[in-house]
Scaffold this active site. Structure first.
Site, PDB file in Angstrom:
ATOM      1  N   HIS A  61       1.678  -8.120  -7.646  1.00  0.00           N
ATOM      2  CA  HIS A  61       0.856  -7.183  -6.733  1.00  0.00           C
ATOM      3  C   HIS A  61      -0.440  -7.827  -6.252  1.00  0.00           C
ATOM      4  O   HIS A  61      -0.592  -7.614  -5.136  1.00  0.00           O
ATOM      5  CB  HIS A  61       0.502  -5.996  -7.481  1.00  0.00           C
ATOM      6  CG  HIS A  61       0.045  -4.660  -6.820  1.00  0.00           C
ATOM      7  ND1 HIS A  61      -1.013  -4.095  -6.963  1.00  0.00           N
ATOM      8  CD2 HIS A  61       0.300  -4.515  -5.472  1.00  0.00           C
ATOM      9  CE1 HIS A  61      -1.425  -3.093  -6.104  1.00  0.00           C
ATOM     10  NE2 HIS A  61      -0.429  -3.461  -5.006  1.00  0.00           N
ATOM     11  N   GLU A  64       1.027 -10.035  -3.438  1.00  0.00           N
ATOM     12  CA  GLU A  64       1.398  -9.163  -2.286  1.00  0.00           C
ATOM     13  C   GLU A  64       0.182  -8.754  -1.556  1.00  0.00           C
ATOM     14  O   GLU A  64       0.239  -8.994   0.035  1.00  0.00           O
ATOM     15  CB  GLU A  64       2.084  -7.789  -2.589  1.00  0.00           C
ATOM     16  CG  GLU A  64       2.406  -6.958  -1.738  1.00  0.00           C
ATOM     17  CD  GLU A  64       2.669  -5.670  -2.183  1.00  0.00           C
ATOM     18  OE1 GLU A  64       2.805  -4.640  -1.328  1.00  0.00           O
ATOM     19  OE2 GLU A  64       2.554  -5.308  -3.490  1.00  0.00           O
ATOM     20  N   HIS A  65      -1.007  -8.572  -2.117  1.00  0.00           N
ATOM     21  CA  HIS A  65      -2.223  -8.383  -1.324  1.00  0.00           C
ATOM     22  C   HIS A  65      -2.757  -9.514  -0.599  1.00  0.00           C
ATOM     23  O   HIS A  65      -3.285  -9.475   0.466  1.00  0.00           O
ATOM     24  CB  HIS A  65      -3.083  -7.762  -2.125  1.00  0.00           C
ATOM     25  CG  HIS A  65      -3.141  -6.197  -2.159  1.00  0.00           C
ATOM     26  ND1 HIS A  65      -3.419  -5.259  -1.444  1.00  0.00           N
ATOM     27  CD2 HIS A  65      -2.345  -5.457  -3.396  1.00  0.00           C
ATOM     28  CE1 HIS A  65      -2.969  -4.026  -2.036  1.00  0.00           C
ATOM     29  NE2 HIS A  65      -2.273  -4.272  -3.102  1.00  0.00           N
TER      30      HIS A  65
END
Length: 88
Positions: A61, A64-65
């Site tokens: 995650h 992804e950011h």
């Protein structure tokens, strides 16, 4: 090279499926739907939450950011998101 010509699908699914392996070893699922008048492509790579190690939960995650904050090819914040929106 055709890997699988008989992909398991629901009985009422009229689409045709085939798994092929490209020269680089990547396996691809092809789906053909005679009722559609357009085409699309999608890519999935096994690098998400399920691949996080126990000592690094949330790493996928986080990456992804980071992608949406800028990369070498798309240095401005959200530039990659805009590219995806403009090019489908």
């Amino acid at each position: 090279t055709v890997v699988e010509d008989k992909v398991r699908a629901p009985a009422n699914d009229q689409r045709q499926y085939r798994v092929v392996e490209l020269a680089n070893g990547m396996q691809v699922l092809l789906t053909s739907d005679a009722t559609c008048d357009s085409a699309a492509a999608a890519l999935t790579v096994r690098c998400g939450t399920f691949q996080d190690t126990d000592d690094r939960p949330g790493l996928a995650h986080f990456h992804e950011h980071m992608l949406f904050l800028g990369t070498e090819k798309y240095p401005k914040e959200d530039e990659y998101t805009r590219y995806l929106s403009e090019h489908g």
